[in-house]
Design an enzyme around this catalytic site. Structure first.
Site, PDB file in Angstrom:
ATOM      1  CG  ASN A 195      -0.221   0.207   2.523  1.00 10.80           C
ATOM      2  OD1 ASN A 195       1.011   0.266   2.558  1.00 10.80           O
ATOM      3  ND2 ASN A 195      -0.958   0.303   3.604  1.00 10.80           N
ATOM      4  CE  LYS A 196       4.677   1.998   4.019  1.00 13.02           C
ATOM      5  NZ  LYS A 196       3.822   0.956   4.599  1.00 13.02           N
ATOM      6  N   PRO A 197       3.439   4.389  -1.429  1.00 19.12           N
ATOM      7  CG  PRO A 197       4.014   6.549  -0.739  1.00 19.12           C
ATOM      8  CD  PRO A 197       4.008   5.114  -0.281  1.00 19.12           C
TER       9      PRO A 197
END
Ligand SMILES: Cc1ncc(COP(=O)(O)O)c(C=O)c1O
Length: 397
Positions: A195-197
């Protein structure tokens, strides 16, 4: 609150697909090099260029990057390391991997960052501490660099001989003045968790300008071997020949993951702008609820923020508490999360270090009501509008 019906399903996070993931993964499968090879090397090179770093080392998680970084800074058993309490456990557990001990810091209300003032207070109380982990919480760089008003975190650490590790798990791409996060201090660690950028599924990256640290990290990332399989393959040396010079770890990034990262990197600027668009919508449409809810405080221009999170804080005056709010949002089909329950409240740290919540008044004020709203690229106006309208209903009626 009557009339709150589920009209949409909006997850807390939705991973955006860039264009070229499948193509690059296919290339990896066809190449026969599924482990760390040309794609990981290409990701390192491109990532280093984007964050203005001299060296980048791809690994299989953000936690691995943090562990390697702290080890390379020279933390030894019994050392003590400053770390914020308002963070994910990975930021602190790596201190324990090295049999050192965390000294938890309070964080500023509104930004959840360490400030120069908080750091100075901590140094006065614990003058023996020689290491600091800074978390660029939510995607916004902490005040690392001095300005006309105050000395920055790096200058203070330099003055006291404190080595700094930056946890930039949330902060890609992020900027502080002229510099990108990744090139501010000596060692910066990124997470490429799902879910990280920027995601590679699981993965991470360590950046540094320091050749000694880079050499150490590169070696320790793969069993303490003096040069890795891909190096041996490309160097024209007998491919069986290597030496083990340390007891290292198994933290290398496979090329399948790096292929996904390369595709995501091509879209990183657009994804960031998209998250910013969602953030701006929230500021515009939730501002009138300030009697009941605080919105996140920004210290950097909007365009320098990675906007990984949009954490709001429900105030005491709000008609419902955080847990009830989360439940009601879920009933309306909206996913939320909490970043974070602070580490001083977690059983392991609380018991081991006899931590008292009263020592963390600012983080406690946040913890009483913090909720992170959905923020991801390509949220539709309908989705954003539905979230804001639902919040308004929950807080006003
Ligand atoms: C602040 C922070 N640090 C470190 C990590 C660890 O990253 P990873 O899951 O890639 O190991 C995370 C992941 O959620 C994080 O949020």
């Amino acid at each position: 609150m009557a009339g709150l019906k589920k009209k949409m399903t909006i997850p807390f996070a939705r991973v955006p697909v860039a264009i070229n993931e499948q193509k690059y993964v296919q290339e990896v499968l066809e190449s026969g090099w599924l482990t760390t090879a040309s794609k990981a090397a290409a990701l390192e090179k491109k990532f280093a260029r984007v964050v203005q770093a001299k060296y980048a080392c791809a690994v299989n998680s953000g936690t691995a990057a943090l562990h390697l970084g702290l080890e390379a800074l020279g933390v030894k058993p019994g050392d003590r390391v400053f770390v914020p309490s308002m963070t994910f456990t990975a930021s602190a557990e790596i201190i324990r991997y090295l049999q050192a001990d965390p000294v938890f810091l309070d964080t500023e209300y509104g930004t959840n960052l360490i400030t120069p003032g908080i750091l100075e207070e901590a140094i006065a109380l614990h003058p023996d501490v020689r290491f600091l982990i800074v978390v660029h919480y939510g995607g916004q760089a902490a005040p690392m660099v001095s300005d006309e008003n105050q000395a920055g975190i790096l200058e203070i650490c330099n003055k006291y001989g404190i080595k700094v590790l930056e946890d930039a798990a949330h902060a890609f791409p992020a900027r502080l003045g002229e510099r990108m996060v990744g090139s501010l201090g000596d060692v910066t660690c990124f997470s490429f968790y799902a879910n990280k950028p920027l995601t590679t599924g699981e993965g991470g990256m360590l950046t540094t300008r320091n050749k000694e640290i880079y050499d150490r990290v590169k070696k320790m990332r793969l069993h303490g071997i003096d040069h890795d399989v891909w190096d041996r393959f490309t160097e024209n040396k007998p491919s069986w020949e290597y030496d083990v010079v340390e007891a290292g770890y198994k933290y290398n990034m496979p090329d399948v993951n790096a292929a996904i990262g390369l595709a995501q990197l091509e879209m990183a600027a657009e994804f960031r702008a998209e998250r910013q668009r969602a953030a701006m919508f929230y500021y515009e449409h939730l501002g009138q609820l300030q009697e009941f809810m605080d919105l996140p405080v920004t210290r950097v221009p909007f365009s320098d923020h990675a906007w990984h999170l949009f954490p709001v804080v429900l105030k005491e005056k709000a008609p419902l508490g955080r847990n009830e709010f989360i439940k009601k949002m879920a009933m309306a089909g909206i996913g939320t999360s909490v970043h974070y329950k602070p580490l001083h409240r977690m059983t392991y740290y609380k018991n081991r270090y006899h931590l008292d919540a009263k020592s963390f008044p600012r983080a406690e004020k946040t913890w009483q009501g913090n909720v992170s709203l959905p923020i991801f690229p390509y949220m539709t106006p309908e989705e954003l509008n539905y979230i804001c309208k639902t919040i308004e209903k929950l807080l006003k009626y």
